[in-house]
Design a protein around this motif. Structure first.
Motif, PDB file in Angstrom:
ATOM      1  N   PHE A   6       0.846  -1.197   0.000  1.00 42.71           N
ATOM      2  CA  PHE A   6       0.000   0.000   0.000  1.00 42.71           C
ATOM      3  C   PHE A   6       0.884   1.249   0.000  1.00 42.71           C
ATOM      4  O   PHE A   6       0.983   1.970   0.987  1.00 42.71           O
ATOM      5  N   TYR A  18     -12.089   4.528  -5.602  1.00 43.53           N
ATOM      6  CA  TYR A  18     -13.077   4.651  -4.524  1.00 43.53           C
ATOM      7  C   TYR A  18     -14.152   5.699  -4.798  1.00 43.53           C
ATOM      8  O   TYR A  18     -15.030   5.941  -3.984  1.00 43.53           O
ATOM      9  N   GLY A  46      -7.525   0.879   9.302  1.00 44.94           N
ATOM     10  CA  GLY A  46      -7.141   0.661   7.900  1.00 44.94           C
ATOM     11  C   GLY A  46      -7.899   1.677   7.047  1.00 44.94           C
ATOM     12  O   GLY A  46      -8.531   1.324   6.057  1.00 44.94           O
ATOM     13  N   GLY A  48      -7.176   3.799   4.891  1.00 43.33           N
ATOM     14  CA  GLY A  48      -6.828   4.018   3.486  1.00 43.33           C
ATOM     15  C   GLY A  48      -6.872   5.505   3.156  1.00 43.33           C
ATOM     16  O   GLY A  48      -6.506   6.354   3.990  1.00 43.33           O
ATOM     17  N   TYR A  52     -14.191   6.847   4.007  1.00 45.36           N
ATOM     18  CA  TYR A  52     -15.133   6.606   5.102  1.00 45.36           C
ATOM     19  C   TYR A  52     -14.988   7.688   6.167  1.00 45.36           C
ATOM     20  O   TYR A  52     -15.977   8.207   6.664  1.00 45.36           O
ATOM     21  N   ASP A  70      -3.798   3.726   9.998  1.00 41.54           N
ATOM     22  CA  ASP A  70      -3.323   2.957   8.843  1.00 41.54           C
ATOM     23  C   ASP A  70      -1.794   2.860   8.945  1.00 41.54           C
ATOM     24  O   ASP A  70      -1.154   3.813   9.394  1.00 41.54           O
ATOM     25  N   PRO A  71      -1.204   1.723   8.530  1.00 39.69           N
ATOM     26  CA  PRO A  71       0.255   1.641   8.571  1.00 39.69           C
ATOM     27  C   PRO A  71       0.927   2.383   7.415  1.00 39.69           C
ATOM     28  O   PRO A  71       2.133   2.661   7.476  1.00 39.69           O
ATOM     29  N   ASN A  95      -1.006  -0.196  13.350  1.00 40.79           N
ATOM     30  CA  ASN A  95      -1.397  -1.502  12.815  1.00 40.79           C
ATOM     31  C   ASN A  95      -2.681  -1.960  13.495  1.00 40.79           C
ATOM     32  O   ASN A  95      -2.871  -1.700  14.689  1.00 40.79           O
ATOM     33  N   ALA A  96      -3.508  -2.683  12.737  1.00 43.13           N
ATOM     34  CA  ALA A  96      -4.761  -3.201  13.308  1.00 43.13           C
ATOM     35  C   ALA A  96      -4.504  -4.097  14.513  1.00 43.13           C
ATOM     36  O   ALA A  96      -5.361  -4.221  15.390  1.00 43.13           O
ATOM     37  N   VAL A 112     -12.852  -1.950   6.952  1.00 43.65           N
ATOM     38  CA  VAL A 112     -13.412  -2.353   5.663  1.00 43.65           C
ATOM     39  C   VAL A 112     -12.314  -2.787   4.708  1.00 43.65           C
ATOM     40  O   VAL A 112     -11.437  -1.995   4.357  1.00 43.65           O
ATOM     41  N   GLN A 113     -12.383  -4.026   4.313  1.00 42.09           N
ATOM     42  CA  GLN A 113     -11.415  -4.650   3.395  1.00 42.09           C
ATOM     43  C   GLN A 113      -9.981  -4.425   3.873  1.00 42.09           C
ATOM     44  O   GLN A 113      -9.117  -3.971   3.126  1.00 42.09           O
TER      45      GLN A 113
HETATM   46  C1  LIG Z   1      -8.218  -2.082   0.385  1.00 38.01           C
HETATM   47  S1  LIG Z   1      -7.676  -0.745   1.386  1.00 38.01           S
HETATM   48  C2  LIG Z   1      -9.173  -0.292   2.244  1.00 38.01           C
HETATM   49  C3  LIG Z   1      -9.164   1.138   2.724  1.00 38.01           C
HETATM   50  C4  LIG Z   1     -10.444   1.596   3.454  1.00 38.01           C
HETATM   51  N1  LIG Z   1     -10.763   0.765   4.580  1.00 38.01           N
HETATM   52  C5  LIG Z   1     -11.635   1.656   2.519  1.00 38.01           C
HETATM   53  O1  LIG Z   1     -12.328   0.647   2.391  1.00 38.01           O
HETATM   54  O2  LIG Z   1     -11.870   2.720   1.938  1.00 38.01           O
HETATM   55  C6  LIG Z   1      -6.791  -1.609   2.656  1.00 38.01           C
HETATM   56  C7  LIG Z   1      -6.144  -0.692   3.669  1.00 38.01           C
HETATM   57  O3  LIG Z   1      -5.698  -1.502   4.760  1.00 38.01           O
HETATM   58  C8  LIG Z   1      -4.470  -1.012   5.202  1.00 38.01           C
HETATM   59  N2  LIG Z   1      -3.777  -2.082   5.932  1.00 38.01           N
HETATM   60  C9  LIG Z   1      -3.051  -3.093   5.440  1.00 38.01           C
HETATM   61  N3  LIG Z   1      -2.537  -3.838   6.445  1.00 38.01           N
HETATM   62  C10 LIG Z   1      -2.978  -3.281   7.593  1.00 38.01           C
HETATM   63  C11 LIG Z   1      -2.791  -3.570   8.973  1.00 38.01           C
HETATM   64  N4  LIG Z   1      -2.037  -4.600   9.365  1.00 38.01           N
HETATM   65  N5  LIG Z   1      -3.378  -2.777   9.886  1.00 38.01           N
HETATM   66  C12 LIG Z   1      -4.158  -1.730   9.497  1.00 38.01           C
HETATM   67  N6  LIG Z   1      -4.361  -1.393   8.208  1.00 38.01           N
HETATM   68  C13 LIG Z   1      -3.780  -2.160   7.278  1.00 38.01           C
HETATM   69  C14 LIG Z   1      -3.767  -0.580   3.924  1.00 38.01           C
HETATM   70  O4  LIG Z   1      -2.688   0.304   4.163  1.00 38.01           O
HETATM   71  C15 LIG Z   1      -4.917   0.047   3.160  1.00 38.01           C
HETATM   72  O5  LIG Z   1      -5.028   1.412   3.439  1.00 38.01           O
END
Ligand SMILES: C[S@@+](CC[C@H](N)C(=O)[O-])C[C@H]1O[C@@H](n2cnc3c(N)ncnc32)[C@H](O)[C@@H]1O
Length: 261
Positions: A6, A18, A46, A48, A52, A70-71, A95-96, A112-113
């Motif tokens: 990412f 998006y 996360g 992004g 949202y 977000d990382p 991080n989550a 979300v995702q």
């Molecule tokens: C597909 S995007 C979704 C972004 C947002 N949630 C949306 O739906 O609009 C995935 C996001 O998850 C983040 N991500 C990936 N690994 C993560 C982690 N371990 N902890 C938190 N966020 C993470 C990425 O950096 C990215 O911004």
């Protein structure tokens, strides 16, 4: 394994994707299920590029707060830009599985995702539970990539490409185990809803239209996938699109759960 990164390029791609019709539909479904109220404190795990966060800021109003985590530095820059000038928005790198926020501090938490990219899902769910106040609601949305139905006259090649694409994330079929994982994390009132996204024309406003260039780009970066085979696979899809024969469908799942009082 070659998980998607990412970085700035991905942040720019998501910034465009998006705004598309199917992603708008998904945000409407998420917001309806999250049921945010005026004055709520909301955590966007996360976050992004912050779509949202920006929309939820309007829902919580001046007395509420939205915090995004977000990382990815590139995602945080995009999210902060999207919410610029809003005193009740904050973004943190994190991080989550180790959220940089206090216990029991939020009324709502959405993810979300994101968990499909996280190796330690139980740790991330434990964190969601920790940060919610008793009675607070978590929303977790993920895609079950094993449900992809994608038309091709070369089904073996399609399967080969899809199995390679599965490597872009940690958990290609996460929704199958999410209810049990939420229960194990202590959540109650667990509900799951499935949403099918169907594409019958090669239209960039749809998931099926968006995913083709993304998968093609990903496959072209894999050492163990023949570039000629990947190119032929993508070319067939564009030809099907040109003839009005494109078909792509996928199931995505919305889980809501509560931290009991
Ligand atoms: C597909 S995007 C979704 C972004 C947002 N949630 C949306 O739906 O609009 C995935 C996001 O998850 C983040 N991500 C990936 N690994 C993560 C982690 N371990 N902890 C938190 N966020 C993470 C990425 O950096 C990215 O911004």
């Amino acid at each position: 394994m070659s998980q998607i990164v990412f970085d700035e390029r991905t942040a720019q791609q998501l910034d465009v994707m998006y705004r598309k019709r199917d992603v708008l539909r998904r945000r409407q479904l998420v917001r309806a299920a999250l049921a945010v109220e005026t004055g709520h404190r909301v955590l966007d795990v996360g976050c992004g590029p912050g779509f949202y966060s920006a929309e939820l800021l309007a829902e919580v109003g001046a007395k509420g707060t939205v915090v995004g985590v977000d990382p990815s530095a590139a995602m945080l820059v995009a999210a902060a830009r999207r919410c610029e000038g809003q005193a009740n928005a904050a973004f943190h790198q994190g991080n989550a599985t180790s959220l940089p926020v206090a216990d029991r501090d939020f009324d709502r938490a959405l993810c979300v995702q994101v968990l499909e990219y996280v190796a330690d899902v139980p740790a991330a769910l434990a964190e969601l539970y920790r940060v919610l106040r008793p009675g607070g609601r978590a929303l977790v949305w993920d895609v079950d990539w094993s449900t992809v139905s994608w038309h091709s006259a070369h089904p073996d090649r399609m399967q080969h490409m899809l199995r390679a694409w599965d490597r872009h994330l940690a958990n290609p079929a996460l929704p199958r185990t999410l209810a049990a994982a939420l229960r194990a994390a202590g959540f109650t009132e667990i509900q799951a809803e499935g949403h099918t996204f169907v594409t019958t024309e090669l239209d960039p406003e749809t998931y099926g239209g968006m995913v083709l260039p993304l998968v093609e780009q990903y496959l072209s970066g894999l050492d163990d996938i023949d570039s000629g085979e990947a190119k032929a696979w993508a070319e067939e899809q564009r030809e099907l699109g040109g003839r009005g024969e494109y078909f792509f469908a996928i199931n995505q799942f919305c889980f809501t759960a509560e931290r009991s009082a």
